[in-house]
Design a protein around this motif. Structure first.
Motif, short mmCIF file in Angstrom:
data_model
loop_
_atom_site.label_atom_id
_atom_site.label_comp_id
_atom_site.label_asym_id
_atom_site.label_seq_id
_atom_site.Cartn_x
_atom_site.Cartn_y
_atom_site.Cartn_z
N UNK A 239 -7.89 -15.94 0.60
CA UNK A 239 -8.08 -14.90 -0.40
C UNK A 239 -6.97 -13.87 -0.23
N UNK A 240 -6.68 -13.14 -1.28
CA UNK A 240 -5.64 -12.11 -1.22
C UNK A 240 -4.36 -12.54 -1.90
N UNK A 241 -3.73 -11.60 -2.59
CA UNK A 241 -2.57 -11.91 -3.43
C UNK A 241 -1.33 -11.10 -3.09
N UNK B 283 10.38 -9.02 3.53
CA UNK B 283 10.01 -9.47 2.19
C UNK B 283 8.63 -8.93 1.82
N UNK B 284 8.35 -9.00 0.53
CA UNK B 284 7.03 -8.67 0.00
C UNK B 284 6.78 -9.54 -1.21
N UNK B 285 5.51 -9.65 -1.57
CA UNK B 285 5.16 -10.50 -2.73
C UNK B 285 3.84 -10.02 -3.31
N UNK B 286 3.56 -10.48 -4.51
CA UNK B 286 2.28 -10.23 -5.16
C UNK B 286 2.06 -11.28 -6.23
N UNK B 287 0.79 -11.55 -6.52
CA UNK B 287 0.47 -12.40 -7.65
C UNK B 287 0.14 -13.83 -7.31
N UNK B 288 0.15 -14.19 -6.07
CA UNK B 288 -0.27 -15.53 -5.71
C UNK B 288 0.85 -16.43 -5.25
N UNK B 289 0.48 -17.60 -4.74
CA UNK B 289 -0.88 -18.14 -4.62
C UNK B 289 -1.74 -17.35 -3.63
N UNK B 290 -3.07 -17.53 -3.76
CA UNK B 290 -3.98 -16.78 -2.89
C UNK B 290 -3.76 -17.17 -1.44
N UNK B 291 -4.18 -16.26 -0.54
CA UNK B 291 -4.05 -16.54 0.89
C UNK B 291 -3.39 -15.44 1.68
N UNK B 292 -3.28 -14.24 1.11
CA UNK B 292 -2.58 -13.16 1.80
C UNK B 292 -3.37 -12.57 2.96
N UNK C 43 4.32 -19.65 1.93
CA UNK C 43 4.26 -19.25 0.53
C UNK C 43 5.51 -19.76 -0.17
N UNK C 44 5.43 -20.15 -1.44
CA UNK C 44 6.64 -20.55 -2.16
C UNK C 44 7.69 -19.45 -2.11
N UNK C 45 8.88 -19.80 -1.72
CA UNK C 45 9.92 -18.78 -1.51
C UNK C 45 10.32 -18.08 -2.79
N UNK C 46 10.12 -18.73 -3.94
CA UNK C 46 10.53 -18.09 -5.19
C UNK C 46 9.61 -16.93 -5.57
N UNK D 270 -5.33 -6.09 -29.40
CA UNK D 270 -5.94 -6.18 -28.08
C UNK D 270 -5.25 -7.31 -27.33
N UNK D 271 -4.88 -7.05 -26.08
CA UNK D 271 -4.27 -8.09 -25.27
C UNK D 271 -4.89 -8.08 -23.88
N UNK D 272 -4.93 -9.25 -23.26
CA UNK D 272 -5.48 -9.39 -21.90
C UNK D 272 -4.42 -10.05 -21.02
N UNK D 273 -3.47 -9.23 -20.52
CA UNK D 273 -2.36 -9.80 -19.76
C UNK D 273 -2.70 -10.03 -18.29
N UNK D 274 -1.89 -10.85 -17.63
CA UNK D 274 -2.00 -11.04 -16.18
C UNK D 274 -0.60 -11.00 -15.58
N UNK D 275 -0.55 -10.56 -14.34
CA UNK D 275 0.73 -10.49 -13.64
C UNK D 275 1.33 -11.88 -13.47
#
Length: 324
Positions: free
Chosen positions: A60-62, A84-93, A100-103, A260-265
């Motif tokens: 869990x954790x992004x 480095x830092x990251x956000x948005x997945x995949x889960x497991x932070x 984690x995928x390097x990209x 109305x919009x429902x965006x995601x990172x």
């Protein structure tokens, strides 16, 4: 062996387990990161409860920040020793060490520390796409930002103010109102004691705002629509009060041909170029002082369950980090 928080079933904070895990050598396209700090976000509770289902058992954790310890074949974005830092997945932070995928990784400027990075990546990149992509805030705009004293709210309010907007924020208590005023809000509405849509109309001379950024969900949805001017946009990006129930699309025409919009990172950062561009904007406004990152709570990573309890009880303000 290293440790991580894992879930084997959905439910309350008690399902978060601190377990020993094996972290293999990174596969092709992956990097192994040793975390110095991990971010806590409301979406983590959605994964834990099953609102956003994960295949179980799962990490869990992004969001996290740390140092690259190893890289797999073909990795070009980062090298061993990079901060480095990251956000948005995949889960497991929620882990001491992970692959984690390097990209997905962004190199941290020397001017940003690990705790700040872990506190700001998901919330900061969210604020970046909300303000610069979903509805691009212009000087002179009046904007309504719900949960102004929350993690995304404090960043978004400061950033919108720096962009030249008149910032209207909603909060649930007087203590949070003080915090919101100190972080860019020109007008603060306590929605526990005031009708926020009426106040927005008063503040804007009856016109309404061109955009509402709403991470609260069910409790604020209809009032958010009532706060918009004709052709305005409601950006609903979270469900802190629960998911928005079904509604009649005809309402949008009746209330002024609204959007109305429902965006995601995940969608806004799916392409490496977009991730780097938004990261560049975030890494610009934080060291400059235009946006201050408030790390108001820290917990040991092993105590993630208590962090979840406090977050869901709305006892937290600003950003919260978990320390491995």
């Amino acid at each position: 062996m290293t440790h991580a928080i894992r879930i084997h079933q959905t439910g309350g904070p008690e399902v978060l387990r601190w377990e020993e895990v094996d972290v293999p050598a990174p596969a092709a396209g992956e990097a192994r990161v040793r975390h110095h700090a991990v971010g806590l976000n409301f979406i983590d509770t959605y994964h834990r409860t099953g609102l956003y289902p994960l295949p179980l058992p799962a990490g869990i954790g992004l969001e996290g920040a740390g140092v690259v310890e190893a890289v797999g074949e073909g990795v070009t974005e980062v090298k061993i020793g990079d901060r480095v830092a990251y956000a948005g997945g995949p889960v497991g932070a929620y882990a001491e060490v992970r692959n984690i995928p390097s990209h997905r990784l962004l190199k941290l400027p020397d001017t940003i520390g690990f705790n700040t990075a872990a506190a700001m990546m998901l919330q900061g990149l969210t604020a970046a796409y909300l303000l610069r992509k979903t509805y691009r805030v212009q000087p002179g705009d009046a904007v309504l930002i719900h949960a102004a004293a929350g993690g995304v709210g404090l960043i978004a309010c400061q950033w919108a103010k720096a962009l030249g907007a008149t910032v209207i924020g909603t909060v649930g208590s007087e203590a949070k109102a003080v915090l919101a005023r100190a972080h860019g809000c020109d007008h603060v509405i306590n929605y526990s004691t005031e009708n926020f849509s009426q106040r927005v109309r008063e503040i804007t001379g009856g016109e309404g705002v061109p955009v509402v950024y709403d991470g609260v969900g069910k409790d604020t949805f209809m009032g958010s629509l009532d706060s918009l001017r004709p052709l305005g946009m409601l950006v609903t990006y979270g469900n802190a009060s629960g998911p928005v129930p079904p509604f009649d699309l005809l309402l949008l025409s009746q209330k002024g041909s609204l959007f109305v919009t429902r965006p995601t990172i995940m969608h806004y950062t799916a392409k490496r170029a977009d991730l780097e561009a938004l990261g560049g904007e975030l890494f610009g406004v934080v060291p400059s002082g235009q946006v201050r990152i408030e790390v108001n709570q820290t917990y040991p990573l092993a105590d993630a369950a208590q962090a979840h309890r406090d977050l869901e009880a709305r006892k937290t303000t600003g950003s919260t980090i978990l320390l491995p």
